[in-house]
Design a protein around this motif. Structure first.
Motif, PDB file in Angstrom:
ATOM      1  N   ASN A  16       0.714  -1.046  -0.086  1.00 47.89           N
ATOM      2  CA  ASN A  16      -0.055   0.089  -0.012  1.00 47.89           C
ATOM      3  C   ASN A  16       0.793   1.459   0.105  1.00 47.89           C
ATOM      4  O   ASN A  16       0.149   2.355   0.414  1.00 47.89           O
ATOM      5  N   ASP A  17       1.988   1.245  -0.417  1.00 45.03           N
ATOM      6  CA  ASP A  17       3.028   2.227  -0.629  1.00 45.03           C
ATOM      7  C   ASP A  17       2.812   3.036  -2.019  1.00 45.03           C
ATOM      8  O   ASP A  17       3.407   2.579  -3.021  1.00 45.03           O
ATOM      9  N   LEU A  18       2.333   4.215  -2.130  1.00 43.96           N
ATOM     10  CA  LEU A  18       1.995   4.958  -3.408  1.00 43.96           C
ATOM     11  C   LEU A  18       3.327   5.212  -3.956  1.00 43.96           C
ATOM     12  O   LEU A  18       3.292   5.090  -5.423  1.00 43.96           O
ATOM     13  N   SER A  19       4.536   5.532  -3.295  1.00 38.75           N
ATOM     14  CA  SER A  19       5.530   5.676  -3.984  1.00 38.75           C
ATOM     15  C   SER A  19       6.282   4.555  -4.744  1.00 38.75           C
ATOM     16  O   SER A  19       6.699   4.863  -5.763  1.00 38.75           O
ATOM     17  N   LYS A  20       5.879   3.529  -4.049  1.00 37.53           N
ATOM     18  CA  LYS A  20       6.235   2.186  -4.918  1.00 37.53           C
ATOM     19  C   LYS A  20       5.623   1.925  -6.022  1.00 37.53           C
ATOM     20  O   LYS A  20       6.114   1.611  -7.348  1.00 37.53           O
ATOM     21  N   VAL A  21       4.341   2.078  -5.943  1.00 37.89           N
ATOM     22  CA  VAL A  21       3.306   1.953  -7.059  1.00 37.89           C
ATOM     23  C   VAL A  21       3.762   2.848  -8.385  1.00 37.89           C
ATOM     24  O   VAL A  21       3.873   2.509  -9.467  1.00 37.89           O
ATOM     25  N   PHE A  22       3.965   4.217  -7.907  1.00 41.20           N
ATOM     26  CA  PHE A  22       4.512   5.012  -8.908  1.00 41.20           C
ATOM     27  C   PHE A  22       5.853   4.607  -9.676  1.00 41.20           C
ATOM     28  O   PHE A  22       6.068   4.792 -10.934  1.00 41.20           O
ATOM     29  N   GLU A  23       6.657   4.133  -8.751  1.00 41.96           N
ATOM     30  CA  GLU A  23       8.040   3.570  -9.410  1.00 41.96           C
ATOM     31  C   GLU A  23       7.866   2.548 -10.573  1.00 41.96           C
ATOM     32  O   GLU A  23       8.400   2.595 -11.621  1.00 41.96           O
ATOM     33  N   ASP A  24       6.734   1.668 -10.057  1.00 45.42           N
ATOM     34  CA  ASP A  24       6.207   0.454 -11.115  1.00 45.42           C
ATOM     35  C   ASP A  24       5.574   1.283 -12.317  1.00 45.42           C
ATOM     36  O   ASP A  24       6.129   0.534 -13.379  1.00 45.42           O
ATOM     37  N   PRO A  80     -11.336  10.704  -1.809  1.00 43.29           N
ATOM     38  CA  PRO A  80      -9.947  10.972  -1.221  1.00 43.29           C
ATOM     39  C   PRO A  80      -9.220   9.938  -0.756  1.00 43.29           C
ATOM     40  O   PRO A  80      -8.162   9.984  -0.162  1.00 43.29           O
ATOM     41  N   GLU A  81      -9.462   8.667  -1.450  1.00 43.94           N
ATOM     42  CA  GLU A  81      -8.980   7.490  -0.764  1.00 43.94           C
ATOM     43  C   GLU A  81      -7.492   7.335  -1.150  1.00 43.94           C
ATOM     44  O   GLU A  81      -6.870   7.174  -0.249  1.00 43.94           O
ATOM     45  N   HIS A  82      -6.905   8.103  -2.224  1.00 43.71           N
ATOM     46  CA  HIS A  82      -5.508   8.089  -2.447  1.00 43.71           C
ATOM     47  C   HIS A  82      -4.797   9.255  -1.840  1.00 43.71           C
ATOM     48  O   HIS A  82      -3.300   9.302  -2.064  1.00 43.71           O
ATOM     49  N   VAL A  83      -5.376  10.265  -1.482  1.00 43.57           N
ATOM     50  CA  VAL A  83      -4.511  11.510  -1.162  1.00 43.57           C
ATOM     51  C   VAL A  83      -4.685  11.874   0.331  1.00 43.57           C
ATOM     52  O   VAL A  83      -4.194  12.827   0.728  1.00 43.57           O
ATOM     53  N   ASN A  84      -5.262  10.805   1.156  1.00 38.88           N
ATOM     54  CA  ASN A  84      -5.538  11.231   2.600  1.00 38.88           C
ATOM     55  C   ASN A  84      -4.166  11.942   3.387  1.00 38.88           C
ATOM     56  O   ASN A  84      -4.048  12.583   4.220  1.00 38.88           O
ATOM     57  N   ASN A  85      -3.056  11.209   2.740  1.00 38.15           N
ATOM     58  CA  ASN A  85      -1.746  11.450   3.638  1.00 38.15           C
ATOM     59  C   ASN A  85      -0.788  12.243   2.769  1.00 38.15           C
ATOM     60  O   ASN A  85       0.472  12.588   3.169  1.00 38.15           O
ATOM     61  N   SER A  86      -1.288  13.091   1.640  1.00 35.96           N
ATOM     62  CA  SER A  86      -0.447  13.662   1.021  1.00 35.96           C
ATOM     63  C   SER A  86      -1.024  15.154   0.591  1.00 35.96           C
ATOM     64  O   SER A  86      -2.294  14.992  -0.075  1.00 35.96           O
ATOM     65  N   THR A  87      -0.394  16.225   0.678  1.00 36.61           N
ATOM     66  CA  THR A  87      -0.884  17.373   0.179  1.00 36.61           C
ATOM     67  C   THR A  87      -0.834  17.657  -1.226  1.00 36.61           C
ATOM     68  O   THR A  87      -0.090  16.948  -1.847  1.00 36.61           O
ATOM     69  N   PRO A  88      -1.482  18.540  -2.197  1.00 40.88           N
ATOM     70  CA  PRO A  88      -1.451  18.570  -3.340  1.00 40.88           C
ATOM     71  C   PRO A  88       0.293  18.721  -3.971  1.00 40.88           C
ATOM     72  O   PRO A  88       0.573  18.333  -4.906  1.00 40.88           O
ATOM     73  N   SER A  89       0.955  19.609  -3.069  1.00 39.93           N
ATOM     74  CA  SER A  89       2.168  19.650  -3.595  1.00 39.93           C
ATOM     75  C   SER A  89       3.186  18.608  -3.393  1.00 39.93           C
ATOM     76  O   SER A  89       3.853  18.245  -4.110  1.00 39.93           O
ATOM     77  N   GLU A  90       2.833  17.973  -2.318  1.00 43.05           N
ATOM     78  CA  GLU A  90       3.639  16.712  -1.955  1.00 43.05           C
ATOM     79  C   GLU A  90       3.166  15.810  -3.297  1.00 43.05           C
ATOM     80  O   GLU A  90       4.216  15.013  -3.579  1.00 43.05           O
ATOM     81  N   MET A  91       2.209  15.432  -3.489  1.00 42.88           N
ATOM     82  CA  MET A  91       1.663  14.715  -4.541  1.00 42.88           C
ATOM     83  C   MET A  91       2.392  14.924  -5.945  1.00 42.88           C
ATOM     84  O   MET A  91       2.898  14.047  -6.513  1.00 42.88           O
ATOM     85  N   LYS A  92       2.322  16.217  -6.061  1.00 43.83           N
ATOM     86  CA  LYS A  92       2.899  16.694  -7.521  1.00 43.83           C
ATOM     87  C   LYS A  92       4.550  16.188  -7.532  1.00 43.83           C
ATOM     88  O   LYS A  92       5.003  15.885  -8.539  1.00 43.83           O
ATOM     89  N   ALA A  93       5.102  16.441  -6.381  1.00 42.94           N
ATOM     90  CA  ALA A  93       6.514  16.187  -6.033  1.00 42.94           C
ATOM     91  C   ALA A  93       6.955  14.775  -6.402  1.00 42.94           C
ATOM     92  O   ALA A  93       7.657  14.501  -7.288  1.00 42.94           O
ATOM     93  N   LEU A  94       5.951  14.071  -5.885  1.00 40.65           N
ATOM     94  CA  LEU A  94       6.200  12.431  -6.069  1.00 40.65           C
ATOM     95  C   LEU A  94       5.873  12.013  -7.616  1.00 40.65           C
ATOM     96  O   LEU A  94       6.669  11.283  -7.790  1.00 40.65           O
ATOM     97  N   LEU A  95       4.924  12.531  -7.985  1.00 34.42           N
ATOM     98  CA  LEU A  95       4.886  12.333  -9.373  1.00 34.42           C
ATOM     99  C   LEU A  95       5.833  12.699 -10.417  1.00 34.42           C
ATOM    100  O   LEU A  95       6.243  12.146 -11.183  1.00 34.42           O
ATOM    101  N   GLU A  96       6.415  14.031 -10.159  1.00 35.38           N
ATOM    102  CA  GLU A  96       7.324  14.583 -10.969  1.00 35.38           C
ATOM    103  C   GLU A  96       8.741  13.633 -10.648  1.00 35.38           C
ATOM    104  O   GLU A  96       9.554  13.571 -11.480  1.00 35.38           O
TER     105      GLU A  96
END
Length: 312
Positions: free
Chosen positions: A16-24, A38-54
């Motif tokens: 259930n680690d979104l960062s590992k999913v994004f690596e895949d 809100p299922e996937h974003v409860n623990n991440s602010t928009p800026s944190e999510m954007k940074a993880l995606l980038e």
């Protein structure tokens, strides 16, 4: 093609680690992500999510609303005014998150707005409530695309927004430039619609904002790998996406439970690439010339040509 796949297919095998999913996703060569809100974003602010995606060379396509708990008797159309207002606020919050995280599409599937029994709901009241709610969401986020995703049933026996026809009526009444449709291939099969029909109608009117691609047998939301059950219907569906210059993301809404999620996604990529290349090899004009004949024998010959990968 802009491709994305279902996060929930990858979470169980990544603790259930979104960062590992994004690596895949990055390793698979996918370029886009759709988040459940809100299922996937409860623990991440928009800026944190954007940074993880980038960090993983990914872009946010958009967010898809997921209504739980208090909404099991209806979301935007709930007869309890307070719950309906909560659902509306959730949609507005999702729009804010989508914008701040770099996305452009807010997909709204109202799984619980519907009914199970005769005499259970006031159909006209719910219609007016839903159209008014969509107007408010559209006005709240005029810079985003608000996409209605329809499904004929599940989890309710009858979904309220259940078909291409009713969705089209609703879009006409909402009458907002930024409100359109997300077409889910399995949902259309469940309604006994031909997916290409909807792609042609909505694509020709600039109202196709999203595509969820999968496959199935029409009785259930099977979420099978692309092109495995209805390859010719899938091919025709992709033809109309190309014909109408669909530039949005194609999201693999498939459900690998027994299958390895990475390998299953690789098959989806291979299949959609094969079908896309097949259309390009034949050419849109040639395929359209067959359609213009309005002749079943000519259409059948075209399908045989597809099998042989030869025009003649």
């Amino acid at each position: 093609m802009k491709l994305a796949t279902r996060i929930n297919s990858f979470l169980p095998v990544n603790n259930n680690d979104l960062s590992k999913v994004f690596e895949d996703f990055r390793n698979l060569g996918l370029g886009y992500v759709d988040l459940n809100y809100p299922e996937h974003v409860n623990n991440s602010t928009p800026s944190e999510m954007k940074a993880l995606l980038e960090k993983n060379d990914l872009k946010l396509n958009g967010v898809a609303l997921r209504f739980r708990n208090e909404y099991i008797n209806g979301e935007l159309g709930n007869s309890d005014k307070e719950i309906a207002e909560h659902a509306l606020k959730l949609c507005k919050d999702a729009a804010d998150y989508c914008r701040e995280a770099g996305g452009k599409v807010v997909t709204i599937w109202l799984g619980y707005d519907g009914f199970d029994y005769s005499f259970q709901i006031d159909y006209v009241k719910v219609w007016e409530q839903l159209t008014n709610a969509f107007k408010q969401i559209a006005d709240y986020a005029p810079d985003l695309q608000i996409a209605i995703e329809y499904k004929p049933f599940q989890p309710r026996a009858y979904a309220y927004i259940d078909s291409m026809g009713l969705t089209g009526m609703m879009l006409n009444e909402i009458n907002k430039e930024n409100v359109g449709v997300t077409l889910d291939y399995c949902h259309m099969l469940m309604k006994h619609e031909n997916p290409a029909f909807a792609a042609d109608i909505y694509g020709s009117r600039g109202k196709l904002f999203g595509v969820h691609l999968n496959d199935g047998y029409g009785l259930n939301d099977d979420g099978l790998m692309i092109g495995t059950a209805t390859p010719f219907k899938t091919l025709e569906f992709l033809f109309y996406l190309k014909k109408h210059n669909y530039d949005g993301v194609i999201y693999f809404d498939t459900f690998p439970i027994i299958e390895d999620a990475i390998k299953e996604c690789e098959q989806n990529i291979e299949m959609i690439t094969l079908l896309s290349d097949l259309i390009d090899d034949f050419g849109l004009d040639y395929i359209q010339s067959v359609i213009d004949k309005n002749d079943a024998i000519a259409a059948n010959k075209l399908m045989i040509q597809f099998f042989k990968n030869k025009k003649n």
